[in-house]
Enzyme design. Sequence first.
Site, mmCIF file in Angstrom:
data_model
loop_
_atom_site.group_PDB
_atom_site.id
_atom_site.type_symbol
_atom_site.label_atom_id
_atom_site.label_comp_id
_atom_site.label_asym_id
_atom_site.label_seq_id
_atom_site.Cartn_x
_atom_site.Cartn_y
_atom_site.Cartn_z
ATOM 1 N N CYS A 114 37.435 41.649 53.117
ATOM 2 C CA CYS A 114 38.679 42.213 53.612
ATOM 3 C C CYS A 114 38.445 43.564 54.277
ATOM 4 C CB CYS A 114 39.681 42.390 52.460
ATOM 5 S SG CYS A 114 40.401 40.848 51.884
ATOM 6 N N ARG A 127 32.707 49.839 52.074
ATOM 7 C CA ARG A 127 32.192 49.477 50.759
ATOM 8 C C ARG A 127 30.686 49.304 50.907
ATOM 9 N NH1 ARG A 127 36.239 44.946 48.364
ATOM 10 N NH2 ARG A 127 36.003 43.963 50.390
ATOM 11 N N LYS A 179 38.529 35.010 39.798
ATOM 12 C CA LYS A 179 37.736 34.915 41.028
ATOM 13 C C LYS A 179 36.537 35.853 40.978
ATOM 14 C CE LYS A 179 38.939 37.190 44.849
ATOM 15 N NZ LYS A 179 37.875 37.857 45.642
ATOM 16 N N ASN A 180 36.790 37.127 40.659
ATOM 17 C CA ASN A 180 35.715 38.113 40.693
ATOM 18 C C ASN A 180 34.655 37.838 39.636
ATOM 19 O OD1 ASN A 180 36.914 39.423 42.833
ATOM 20 N ND2 ASN A 180 37.932 40.953 41.582
ATOM 21 N N ASP A 186 43.211 46.475 42.835
ATOM 22 C CA ASP A 186 43.619 45.154 43.305
ATOM 23 C C ASP A 186 45.061 44.803 42.944
ATOM 24 O OD1 ASP A 186 41.305 44.593 44.625
ATOM 25 O OD2 ASP A 186 40.456 43.304 43.076
ATOM 26 N N ARG A 217 41.837 33.032 49.646
ATOM 27 C CA ARG A 217 40.584 33.539 49.107
ATOM 28 C C ARG A 217 40.733 33.938 47.640
ATOM 29 N NH1 ARG A 217 39.217 38.399 51.247
ATOM 30 N NH2 ARG A 217 37.382 38.198 49.939
#
Length: 422
Positions: free
Chosen positions: A118, A123, A22-23, A308, A400
Amino acid sequence: MDAIRLCGGAALEGRIPIAGAKNACLTLMPATLLSEEPLTLTNAPRLADIRTMAELLESLGVEVSMLQDGRVLALSSLSLDSTRADYEIVRKMRASVLVLGPLLARAGHAEVSLPGGCAIGARPVDLHQMAMERLGAELELRDGYLHAKAPRGLRGAVIDFPMVSVGATENALMAATLARGTTVIRNAAREPEIADLARCLRRMGAQIEGEGSAEITIEGVDRLSGATHPVVADRIELGTYMLAPAIAGGEVECLGGRLDLIESFADKLMEAGVDVVQTQSGVKVSRRNGRVRAVDVLTAPYPGFPTDLQAQMMALMCTAEGVSVLEERIFENRFMHAPELMRMGARIEVHGGTATVTGVERLRGAPVMATDLRASVSLILAGLAAEGETMVNRVYHLDRGYESVEQKLRACGATIERVKSE
């Protein structure tokens, strides 16, 4: 809202395919803005965040086609209709800020809303802003938007980050490919997703050296071409499913997994007494006898233990033999899953950025609520090891970052289903 219902106690046996990262995919997709020619991404994950990024790119004028059931993304930025990343889309996902660098490099201006995502702590985008300013852009924060312009184009520079930032490194890397002269990124993030982005940009004609190290050098070029690039395997999904047999017992092979993407995490699993082996097809994980041993975890930028995977590792430590200490160094508000695990009988004490977990022999099923993406899946993992029924509510976060969780676990023997909201 949908929920996940599962009954624990069954050992897992089988194979789980690991999707593209995903990232990585969320970073690769904005790279299409750097070229008028098509960019095709294969091995793409089918996730809500990918659809959100596609929506954002389409709002800028990019043509997005999802082929082969969403596994292939065909992107074309022949013409850009807009350089404004609107709040209504950006608020859904922090990775949206990654259009800033490519838009500045290609069009010379951009308006990007401050991002969302999230609720796991602050951040800020100040490092993104610093990087663009070092490349010669002028930026102003006004009305919730970053207004950026570089009317004379970007120019190469030394960007020395005061702290490691994956997103800021990615934004700087993409912007520098079209900047005049040489750019050196110091204290660069070293994640595999950074290296994957560099490989894709190099296929497009960029001149990049040093990705995967703390210093990346980019020689700017006049233009980039199209390319076809496979998205690297998702190391966070890999780690998550490696934990499934560790917490439930049994043996699972994660197809397409690579231990070199996740060495620090794999080392902790083996330290806890879990068998981990690289195979020709992926990574095989097994736990046959007894409880795992408690281990301490300190999250850190790559190649350290991934933040994560902290929530998922905590779920495992809840049933470990002994006391473990998990220290969160990346995000200051990432223990929101702890109270929900305690509802299942876990013994956890949280003090600031440190959680002390005293393992119990067995968790108990309970209704729990997901607070963010990784917390969602940590509660599902805990449910695999719990007596009775666990109902994980508010799993919209889950979609997600994980595709078909219930199908993948059910194929290995888990009793799990999605309960649709009315």
